[in-house]
Structure formats: structure tokens, C-alpha cells
Design a protein around this motif. Structure first.
Motif, PDB file in Angstrom:
ATOM      1  N   GLN A 161       0.843  -1.194   0.000  1.00 23.83           N
ATOM      2  CA  GLN A 161       0.000   0.000   0.000  1.00 23.83           C
ATOM      3  C   GLN A 161       0.884   1.251   0.000  1.00 23.83           C
ATOM      4  O   GLN A 161       1.976   1.259   0.572  1.00 23.83           O
ATOM      5  CB  GLN A 161      -0.920   0.002   1.219  1.00 23.83           C
ATOM      6  CG  GLN A 161      -1.701  -1.301   1.417  1.00 23.83           C
ATOM      7  CD  GLN A 161      -2.442  -1.718   0.168  1.00 23.83           C
ATOM      8  OE1 GLN A 161      -3.215  -0.950  -0.410  1.00 23.83           O
ATOM      9  NE2 GLN A 161      -2.230  -2.961  -0.272  1.00 23.83           N
ATOM     10  N   THR A 162       0.385   2.290  -0.631  1.00 25.16           N
ATOM     11  CA  THR A 162       1.185   3.513  -0.796  1.00 25.16           C
ATOM     12  C   THR A 162       0.740   4.658   0.113  1.00 25.16           C
ATOM     13  O   THR A 162       1.328   5.734   0.055  1.00 25.16           O
ATOM     14  CB  THR A 162       1.103   3.991  -2.254  1.00 25.16           C
ATOM     15  OG1 THR A 162      -0.266   4.250  -2.595  1.00 25.16           O
ATOM     16  CG2 THR A 162       1.672   2.931  -3.193  1.00 25.16           C
ATOM     17  N   PHE A 163      -0.254   4.429   0.959  1.00 21.67           N
ATOM     18  CA  PHE A 163      -0.774   5.533   1.761  1.00 21.67           C
ATOM     19  C   PHE A 163      -0.086   5.677   3.120  1.00 21.67           C
ATOM     20  O   PHE A 163      -0.375   6.616   3.869  1.00 21.67           O
ATOM     21  CB  PHE A 163      -2.285   5.394   1.983  1.00 21.67           C
ATOM     22  CG  PHE A 163      -2.705   4.065   2.567  1.00 21.67           C
ATOM     23  CD1 PHE A 163      -2.525   3.777   3.914  1.00 21.67           C
ATOM     24  CD2 PHE A 163      -3.295   3.096   1.763  1.00 21.67           C
ATOM     25  CE1 PHE A 163      -2.912   2.569   4.450  1.00 21.67           C
ATOM     26  CE2 PHE A 163      -3.694   1.883   2.290  1.00 21.67           C
ATOM     27  CZ  PHE A 163      -3.504   1.614   3.643  1.00 21.67           C
ATOM     28  N   TRP A 164       0.811   4.765   3.455  1.00 19.54           N
ATOM     29  CA  TRP A 164       1.465   4.839   4.770  1.00 19.54           C
ATOM     30  C   TRP A 164       2.366   6.078   4.839  1.00 19.54           C
ATOM     31  O   TRP A 164       3.155   6.328   3.935  1.00 19.54           O
ATOM     32  CB  TRP A 164       2.305   3.592   5.043  1.00 19.54           C
ATOM     33  CG  TRP A 164       1.563   2.292   4.904  1.00 19.54           C
ATOM     34  CD1 TRP A 164       1.745   1.358   3.938  1.00 19.54           C
ATOM     35  CD2 TRP A 164       0.519   1.805   5.753  1.00 19.54           C
ATOM     36  NE1 TRP A 164       0.882   0.313   4.124  1.00 19.54           N
ATOM     37  CE2 TRP A 164       0.109   0.551   5.228  1.00 19.54           C
ATOM     38  CE3 TRP A 164      -0.119   2.291   6.892  1.00 19.54           C
ATOM     39  CZ2 TRP A 164      -0.888  -0.209   5.811  1.00 19.54           C
ATOM     40  CZ3 TRP A 164      -1.129   1.536   7.469  1.00 19.54           C
ATOM     41  CH2 TRP A 164      -1.503   0.304   6.941  1.00 19.54           C
ATOM     42  N   VAL A 165       2.269   6.833   5.927  1.00 19.99           N
ATOM     43  CA  VAL A 165       3.176   7.969   6.134  1.00 19.99           C
ATOM     44  C   VAL A 165       4.440   7.520   6.861  1.00 19.99           C
ATOM     45  O   VAL A 165       5.469   8.209   6.830  1.00 19.99           O
ATOM     46  CB  VAL A 165       2.490   9.101   6.917  1.00 19.99           C
ATOM     47  CG1 VAL A 165       1.340   9.683   6.118  1.00 19.99           C
ATOM     48  CG2 VAL A 165       2.002   8.629   8.280  1.00 19.99           C
ATOM     49  N   ALA A 166       4.373   6.371   7.512  1.00 20.96           N
ATOM     50  CA  ALA A 166       5.544   5.768   8.159  1.00 20.96           C
ATOM     51  C   ALA A 166       5.259   4.286   8.299  1.00 20.96           C
ATOM     52  O   ALA A 166       4.144   3.885   8.643  1.00 20.96           O
ATOM     53  CB  ALA A 166       5.806   6.390   9.530  1.00 20.96           C
ATOM     54  N   SER A 167       6.254   3.458   8.019  1.00 25.97           N
ATOM     55  CA  SER A 167       6.053   2.009   8.111  1.00 25.97           C
ATOM     56  C   SER A 167       7.392   1.312   8.242  1.00 25.97           C
ATOM     57  O   SER A 167       8.447   1.879   7.935  1.00 25.97           O
ATOM     58  CB  SER A 167       5.299   1.477   6.885  1.00 25.97           C
ATOM     59  OG  SER A 167       6.062   1.670   5.705  1.00 25.97           O
ATOM     60  N   ASP A 168       7.343   0.068   8.698  1.00 20.47           N
ATOM     61  CA  ASP A 168       8.533  -0.776   8.797  1.00 20.47           C
ATOM     62  C   ASP A 168       8.074  -2.220   8.796  1.00 20.47           C
ATOM     63  O   ASP A 168       6.972  -2.543   9.271  1.00 20.47           O
ATOM     64  CB  ASP A 168       9.315  -0.461  10.073  1.00 20.47           C
ATOM     65  CG  ASP A 168      10.676  -1.148  10.100  1.00 20.47           C
ATOM     66  OD1 ASP A 168      11.185  -1.476   9.004  1.00 20.47           O
ATOM     67  OD2 ASP A 168      11.223  -1.355  11.193  1.00 20.47           O
ATOM     68  N   SER A 169       8.880  -3.116   8.265  1.00 24.41           N
ATOM     69  CA  SER A 169       8.516  -4.527   8.230  1.00 24.41           C
ATOM     70  C   SER A 169       9.771  -5.375   8.220  1.00 24.41           C
ATOM     71  O   SER A 169      10.860  -4.920   7.854  1.00 24.41           O
ATOM     72  CB  SER A 169       7.649  -4.839   6.994  1.00 24.41           C
ATOM     73  OG  SER A 169       8.385  -4.593   5.805  1.00 24.41           O
ATOM     74  N   GLY A 170       9.611  -6.643   8.631  1.00 23.42           N
ATOM     75  CA  GLY A 170      10.721  -7.580   8.640  1.00 23.42           C
ATOM     76  C   GLY A 170      10.710  -8.429   9.892  1.00 23.42           C
ATOM     77  O   GLY A 170       9.827  -8.314  10.744  1.00 23.42           O
ATOM     78  N   THR A 171      11.698  -9.290  10.021  1.00 21.82           N
ATOM     79  CA  THR A 171      11.826 -10.133  11.205  1.00 21.82           C
ATOM     80  C   THR A 171      12.640  -9.402  12.265  1.00 21.82           C
ATOM     81  O   THR A 171      13.330  -8.420  11.986  1.00 21.82           O
ATOM     82  CB  THR A 171      12.510 -11.457  10.847  1.00 21.82           C
ATOM     83  OG1 THR A 171      13.792 -11.176  10.253  1.00 21.82           O
ATOM     84  CG2 THR A 171      11.671 -12.264   9.871  1.00 21.82           C
ATOM     85  N   GLY A 172      12.531  -9.916  13.486  1.00 21.11           N
ATOM     86  CA  GLY A 172      13.261  -9.282  14.581  1.00 21.11           C
ATOM     87  C   GLY A 172      12.590  -7.993  15.009  1.00 21.11           C
ATOM     88  O   GLY A 172      11.496  -7.640  14.551  1.00 21.11           O
ATOM     89  N   PRO A 173      13.231  -7.234  15.904  1.00 22.49           N
ATOM     90  CA  PRO A 173      12.636  -5.975  16.375  1.00 22.49           C
ATOM     91  C   PRO A 173      12.479  -4.982  15.228  1.00 22.49           C
ATOM     92  O   PRO A 173      13.393  -4.780  14.439  1.00 22.49           O
ATOM     93  CB  PRO A 173      13.656  -5.471  17.410  1.00 22.49           C
ATOM     94  CG  PRO A 173      14.463  -6.672  17.792  1.00 22.49           C
ATOM     95  CD  PRO A 173      14.521  -7.535  16.575  1.00 22.49           C
ATOM     96  N   ARG A 174      11.316  -4.379  15.131  1.00 20.16           N
ATOM     97  CA  ARG A 174      11.035  -3.367  14.116  1.00 20.16           C
ATOM     98  C   ARG A 174      10.735  -2.047  14.809  1.00 20.16           C
ATOM     99  O   ARG A 174      10.087  -2.013  15.861  1.00 20.16           O
ATOM    100  CB  ARG A 174       9.849  -3.746  13.225  1.00 20.16           C
ATOM    101  CG  ARG A 174       9.846  -5.168  12.695  1.00 20.16           C
ATOM    102  CD  ARG A 174      11.159  -5.572  12.071  1.00 20.16           C
ATOM    103  NE  ARG A 174      11.600  -4.648  11.010  1.00 20.16           N
ATOM    104  CZ  ARG A 174      12.790  -4.719  10.446  1.00 20.16           C
ATOM    105  NH1 ARG A 174      13.684  -5.603  10.864  1.00 20.16           N
ATOM    106  NH2 ARG A 174      13.103  -3.878   9.481  1.00 20.16           N
ATOM    107  N   THR A 175      11.223  -0.963  14.232  1.00 19.67           N
ATOM    108  CA  THR A 175      11.046   0.357  14.835  1.00 19.67           C
ATOM    109  C   THR A 175      10.418   1.304  13.832  1.00 19.67           C
ATOM    110  O   THR A 175      10.877   1.424  12.693  1.00 19.67           O
ATOM    111  CB  THR A 175      12.396   0.936  15.305  1.00 19.67           C
ATOM    112  OG1 THR A 175      12.975   0.057  16.269  1.00 19.67           O
ATOM    113  CG2 THR A 175      12.205   2.311  15.939  1.00 19.67           C
ATOM    114  N   LEU A 176       9.376   1.990  14.268  1.00 17.21           N
ATOM    115  CA  LEU A 176       8.707   2.988  13.431  1.00 17.21           C
ATOM    116  C   LEU A 176       8.838   4.339  14.118  1.00 17.21           C
ATOM    117  O   LEU A 176       8.383   4.529  15.253  1.00 17.21           O
ATOM    118  CB  LEU A 176       7.238   2.622  13.243  1.00 17.21           C
ATOM    119  CG  LEU A 176       6.401   3.536  12.333  1.00 17.21           C
ATOM    120  CD1 LEU A 176       5.300   2.721  11.673  1.00 17.21           C
ATOM    121  CD2 LEU A 176       5.772   4.681  13.114  1.00 17.21           C
ATOM    122  N   ASP A 177       9.494   5.292  13.457  1.00 13.67           N
ATOM    123  CA  ASP A 177       9.606   6.666  13.946  1.00 13.67           C
ATOM    124  C   ASP A 177       8.681   7.553  13.130  1.00 13.67           C
ATOM    125  O   ASP A 177       8.701   7.512  11.892  1.00 13.67           O
ATOM    126  CB  ASP A 177      11.052   7.170  13.825  1.00 13.67           C
ATOM    127  CG  ASP A 177      11.990   6.444  14.777  1.00 13.67           C
ATOM    128  OD1 ASP A 177      11.544   6.095  15.888  1.00 13.67           O
ATOM    129  OD2 ASP A 177      13.164   6.229  14.419  1.00 13.67           O
TER     130      ASP A 177
END
Length: 257
Positions: A161-177
Motif C-alpha cells: 500500500q502507498t498511503f502509509w506515512v511511516a512504516s517498517d517490516s521484517g523479522t526481529g525488532p522493528r522500529t517505526l519513527d
């Protein structure tokens, strides 16, 4: 026979007393209120300084981690309404600061996705998708209440999706600022492949740069009010006029001149 003149009897010292008026009572009450208010502000400012000192190494005030889980395809925290329109928008970022959300799957092999997007766009994406919406959070003890929404699987992975203003994905700890901005936002946590069964530990933090200046201002105002209250009470009590009560003489006594 001659009568000897009466011998003057020395008068005892006239007892002294301090005068008091209704105005002085009002001033003492006002001073006492200033002392109480100033003391309360000093306590509040001290708590603010303590809270400021509890930031982590990156300058964030952080709560968690706490576990969130659902058997559906997504977890959402909808309707994060941030209204900073108008002149205050120039200072909003300095006051609110940045938001940081950290997630980690309880299954180290499961990649997670976390994103923040406009509530309207998120609602369209999750329309007809089975998901759980956070309705209430209790802090002590920590407990999250959910409202389930029945539905099927999403039509596409969240990262597509293209509407995210901030996002993160993957394995292990994920951080979204996220730099807080004006608007109505939703937070979404999903498995990165859109599969059901989301189980993760989540912590939330914010820089909140406004905490320190508010704490300092509260301490300054509290100190001023406390000093004013003490001075007002002390001056009111110390400046009472001294009044001496006239001495009554017994019959036959001649008061001393």
C-alpha cells in the motif's frame, strides 16, 4: 486631728495587646492560599523534572513492552486525531516531538509489519478484512480490550500500500519513527505476508520536548508564589499595632501620675 494625704499607689504596667482587623485576616488567608498553591506547583515541577530524567538514551519517554495478540489478520489503533491547525502548527513539532513504536514478534521467524496511515485509507484497506480494533488500554495492570471485526484475508500485503506515512517490516525488532503531523491517523500491526494470527510485544515512546520547559516554568511560578505567600503572612502578622489597655484603679486609690 489632721488627715494625712493619701499615698499614691503605683499603677501596674498596662497590659499590651496587638490589634487585629478583618483585613489582616483576609491577607493571612490570601497568603496561606499562595503558600499552598506555590507548594503544589513546586511538587508538580519536581515530578516533571523527574519524568524528563526518565528518558532513554535516544531521548524518548517509553512505555512497555507489552504483549498484543489477535487471531485475525490485523490489529489497529484507529482515530489518532491530531489537531494542530492554525498558528500553533508552527510550534507543534517542537511541543509534541516524535513518536516511536517498537514491535517484535513472539515468533522470531515471523516477519511483522507496522504502519501509520490516514484513518480513511486504512479503513478502506481493511474493509471486509477480519481484524481487531483496540478499544481500551488499562495501564496497571496492563490490559488491552479489542473490538473484533469479522471478515476475510486482505487483498494485498500491507507493504504494497502507498498511503502509509511511516512504516517498517521484517523479522526481529522493528522500529517505526513518526514525526507527528496534523490529521486523523490509524496504527496497523500485521504479519508482513498478511496471514492471520498476530502476536507481538509492543512499546510506545515519545520525545515530548515540552515536558522540560513546563517543569521549569512550574518550578519558577511555584517558587514565586510560595515566597509571596510567606512574605504576605509574615508582614501582616509583624505589623500589628500595639495597644495598651487603660488600668482601672480601686476606690480610694490615687493613681500615680
Amino acid at each position: 486631728m489632721t488627715t494625712a494625704p493619701a499615698t499614691p499607689v503605683p499603677n501596674p504596667p498596662a497590659p499590651a495587646r496587638r490589634s487585629w482587623s478583618a483585613w489582616r485576616t483576609v491577607l493571612v488567608i490570601l497568603g496561606s492560599l499562595l503558600i499552598l498553591l506555590g507548594g503544589g506547583l513546586l511538587v508538580g515541577g519536581g515530578i516533571g523534572l523527574w519524568a524528563h530524567s526518565q528518558r532513554d538514551a535516544d531521548g524518548y519517554h517509553t512505555a512497555g513492552p507489552e504483549r498484543i495478540t489477535t487471531d485475525t489478520y490485523a490489529l489497529t489503533a484507529p482515530s489518532l486525531d491530531v489537531n494542530i491547525a492554525g498558528p500553533d502548527s508552527l510550534y507543534a513539532n517542537d511541543l509534541l516531538g516524535d513518536v516511536r513504536i517498537r514491535i517484535e514478534s513472539t515468533n522470531a521467524e515471523t516477519p511483522l509489519f507496522i504502519g501509520i496511515g490516514p484513518s480513511g485509507e486504512v479503513a478502506k484497506y481493511l474493509d471486509g478484512v477480519g481484524h481487531s480494533e483496540v478499544s481500551d488500554i488499562d495501564v496497571d495492570p496492563f490490559k488491552v480490550s479489542y473490538v473484533p471485526h469479522q471478515g476475510g484475508a486482505p487483498a494485498a500485503d500491507p507493504s504494497a500500500q502507498t498511503f502509509w506515512v511511516a512504516s517498517d517490516s521484517g523479522t526481529g525488532p522493528r522500529t517505526l519513527d513518526w514525526d507527528v503531523a496534523d490529521g486523523n491517523w490509524s496504527v496497523v500491526v500485521m504479519n508482513a505476508d498478511g496471514s492471520p494470527g498476530v502476536d507481538a510485544d509492543v512499546s510506545v515512546g515519545g520525545t515530548l520536548p515540552i515536558v522540560l520547559p513546563i517543569a521549569i516554568a512550574t518550578l519558577v511560578v511555584g517558587g514565586i508564589l510560595l515566597i509571596l505567600g510567606i512574605v504576605l503572612v509574615a508582614v501582616t502578622v509583624a505589623t500589628r499595632r500595639t495597644v495598651r489597655t487603660p488600668v482601672q484603679t480601686a476606690p480610694g486609690q490615687v493613681p500615680a501620675p
